[in-house]
Design an enzyme around this catalytic site. Structure first.
Site, PDB file in Angstrom:
ATOM      1  N   ASP A   1       0.826  -1.203   0.000  1.00  0.00           N
ATOM      2  CA  ASP A   1       0.000   0.000   0.000  1.00  0.00           C
ATOM      3  C   ASP A   1       0.869   1.265   0.000  1.00  0.00           C
ATOM      4  OD1 ASP A   1      -2.834   0.939   0.415  1.00  0.00           O
ATOM      5  OD2 ASP A   1      -1.932   1.887   2.172  1.00  0.00           O
TER       6      ASP A   1
ATOM      7  N   GLU B   1       1.707  -0.500  -4.937  1.00  0.00           N
ATOM      8  CA  GLU B   1       0.713   0.514  -5.278  1.00  0.00           C
ATOM      9  C   GLU B   1       1.459   1.841  -5.235  1.00  0.00           C
ATOM     10  OE1 GLU B   1      -3.262   2.849  -3.847  1.00  0.00           O
ATOM     11  OE2 GLU B   1      -1.604   2.420  -2.511  1.00  0.00           O
TER      12      GLU B   1
HETATM   13  C1  GLC Z   1      -4.249   3.000  -0.697  1.00  0.00           C
HETATM   14  C2  GLC Z   1      -5.479   2.138  -0.578  1.00  0.00           C
HETATM   15  C3  GLC Z   1      -6.604   3.001  -0.138  1.00  0.00           C
HETATM   16  C4  GLC Z   1      -6.263   3.591   1.210  1.00  0.00           C
HETATM   17  C5  GLC Z   1      -4.938   4.320   1.172  1.00  0.00           C
HETATM   18  C6  GLC Z   1      -4.412   4.588   2.546  1.00  0.00           C
HETATM   19  O1  GLC Z   1      -4.363   3.961  -1.679  1.00  0.00           O
HETATM   20  O2  GLC Z   1      -5.718   1.486  -1.792  1.00  0.00           O
HETATM   21  O3  GLC Z   1      -7.812   2.297  -0.071  1.00  0.00           O
HETATM   22  O4  GLC Z   1      -7.255   4.486   1.591  1.00  0.00           O
HETATM   23  O5  GLC Z   1      -3.949   3.552   0.533  1.00  0.00           O
HETATM   24  O6  GLC Z   1      -3.986   3.403   3.145  1.00  0.00           O
END
Ligand code: GLC
Length: 562
Positions: free
Chosen positions: A222, A288
């Protein structure tokens, strides 16, 4: 949907071996994202759980995906849908126990499915033991050094230390009773960790080994691009609120934004790779990282995570020239980094692609959601047609595809959720300007009717719209032409057809048409134009909509055998 002989598509010598020992199993895998609280509820409390997932794993096996990725299922206050983690090495009691996790993973492996879990290293929950300790220990303490605490500015420290903004809206700093401020790039309940602190690094190594030892095959990381920040004193102001967003990265020389995509963040992933490689087969990971292409794939290098989500593709809309440019660039970037490309159309953070792809170009999704999905009105049938075409295009591309739960049912965004049921912190933090992401998180319909359409016996934590049962698995199972059957057929065919990781574009195509060959056996043609076009040579294997007298209608993709 048209399906013809598949006999000619026997596996080739280079078809990836998806058995448990192939170290490259993920390179062209199809990975299904489960949002646990909305997938299936076994205990009837209205919240999906691990036993619910275990009971429904046969759906994933029948769909033909290679792996499932679970969004967070750890103990959490749910201030941000579970991305606010209290304890990284446990299961939220409302979702089950570690034994339930083991049973789920064992059943997945028995069915030939890999298991990927979500790791949230940028921030903890404010309920995490470390944060409680930090609050109790006071300014200057070792406990505070695990987070980013600073004194405020202004005569009495009443102003935040910098002008940095939270992704969810408002200042990224929150004041605590003793007067100091802590950094939270997301919700105030999600304090950012200090990755310059060796205890933080060591603890995440322990967490990685904990899940690897339990048999997980990989991690989704994440906000992978935000861990390492420029925390040298004095902290720098950005000068304008919009410069806090990832969209502004292009305005900065590479690696110079104070909290996104700094060069030193890669040390963290090189360290993790050493851990992944102590397992057999090596564990895999996907970043991500909302970072532009060439910098994004750095996270995917073989000595780092292996893959990074390609959000440019998701943001590419429905425009042939634009998509072709993005696909070509993404493949080149991935190749240069020694990574495999990734593709994604929907996830738990964006408007579902069955709705998004028919929003007129330039529509602000937040304004559209605020209008309850009425301005502009969206033609659901047109959206579904386009979504099916987009999916077949995605599944023909070299690399791996990430599928979000419910897209195999053709679910649209639930854009008209009443504001009083919204759970996403974005709604409150933006002062009711952005409704947030709940519309893509509505619990799945499994049956045509019954309480919560088979999601569970105790209702659903977000209301399902009337008619949701029409999209259910039960309504589509075995129904020729249904979206579920389209996905099943596409995934079965893809597995047989995969050969190599390249594609060859054809330039001799009508305007608005994308056409490419995968090796010399398989051709994909997508018509993004408004007019029907002739089909090139090839045997029709599958099409996203019925062919129009042997020709390819608008918003349709066809796979041809060569
Ligand atoms: C990422 C996740 C999202 C979350 C954010 C903070 O972007 O996909 O859902 O709110 O991180 O953890």
């Amino acid at each position: 949907m048209t399906v013809r002989s598949t006999a000619r598509t026997a596996p080739t010598a280079s078809t990836p071996d998806l058995s448990s020992q192939d170290p490259g199993w993920w390179r062209q895998a199809v990975i299904y994202q489960v949002y646990p609280r909305s997938f299936a509820d076994a205990d009837g409390d209205g919240l999906g759980d691990l036993r619910g997932i275990t009971q429904r794993l046969t759906h994933l096996a029948a769909l033909g995906v290679d792996a499932l990725w679970l969004s967070p299922f750890y103990p959490s206050e749910l201030a941000d849908g579970g991305y606010d983690v209290d304890d990284y090495r446990d299961v939220d009691p409302r979702l089950g126990t570690l034994d339930d996790f083991d049973a789920m993973a064992a059943e997945a492996h028995r069915l030939g499915l890999k298991v990927i879990v979500d790791l949230v290293p940028n921030h903890t929950s404010h309920r995490h033991a470390w944060f409680r300790e930090a609050l109790a220990a006071g300014p200057g303490s070792a406990a505070r050094d695990r987070y980013v605490f600073r004194d405020g500015r202004g005569e009495h420290g009443e102003l935040p230390p910098t002008d940095w903004q939270s992704v969810f809206g408002g200042s990224a700093w929150q004041r605590v009773p003793d007067g100091q401020w802590y950094l939270h790039l997301f919700a105030p309940q999600q304090p950012d960790l200090n990755w310059e602190n060796e205890q933080v690094r060591a603890d995440f190594r322990t967490t990685l080994r904990f899940w690897c030892d339990r048999g997980v095959d990989g991690f989704r990381v994440d906000v992978a691009h935000a861990l390492v920040k420029d925390l040298g004193e004095p902290l720098r102001d950005l000068g304008a609120p919009e410069l806090s967003g990832e969209a502004a990265l292009a305005e900065f020389a590479p690696g110079t934004h104070p909290f996104y995509d700094r060069d030193d963040v890669h040390e963290v992933y090189r360290d993790w790779r050493k851990i992944f490689d102590t397992y057999s087969p090596p564990r895999t990971a996907v970043a991500e990282a909302w970072v532009p292409g060439p910098r994004r794939v750095l996270y995917a290098r073989p000595d780092e995570l292996g893959q990074a989500f390609n959000f440019e593709y998701l943001q590419g809309g429905w425009d042939a020239a634009k998509l072709r440019g993005i696909i070509t660039g993404s493949l080149a970037d991935a190749h240069a980094a020694g990574a495999s490309a990734t593709w994604v159309l929907s996830n738990h953070d964006v408007v579902r692609h069955a709705s998004r792809l028919v929003l007129p170009p330039g529509t602000d999704p937040d304004a559209w959601l605020l209008s309850g999905g009425r301005a502009p009105a969206v033609d659901a049938a047109a959206g579904l047609r386009r979504a099916r075409a987009a999916t077949l295009l995605m599944l023909a591309l070299p690399g791996s595809a990430y599928v979000y739960q419910g897209e195999e049912l053709g679910l649209p965004e639930v854009a008209d959720l009443p504001t009083e049921v919204l759970q996403d912190p974005i709604w409150e933090q933006t002062g009711h300007v952005r409704k947030g992401r709940d519309g893509c998180r509505v619990p799945l319909p499994w049956t045509t009717d019954g309480p919560s359409y088979g999601f569970g016996t105790g209702g659903a934590w977000l209301p399902q719209p009337p008619g949701f049962g029409g999209y259910s698995v039960q309504a589509q199972d075995g129904v020729a032409g249904s979206t579920l059957e389209l996905y099943r057929t596409a995934l079965r065919l893809r597995r047989k057809l995969l050969d190599g990781e390249s594609l060859t574009w054809s330039d001799d195509v009508p305007a608005g048409v994308l056409r490419f060959d995968r090796s010399d056996t398989w051709r994909c043609v997508t018509n993004l134009s408004g007019t029907t076009v002739d089909l090139p040579a090839g045997e029709v294997l599958l099409s996203s909509a019925p062919l129009d007298g042997g020709r390819l209608g608008p918003d349709t993709t066809v796979w041809l055998g060569l």
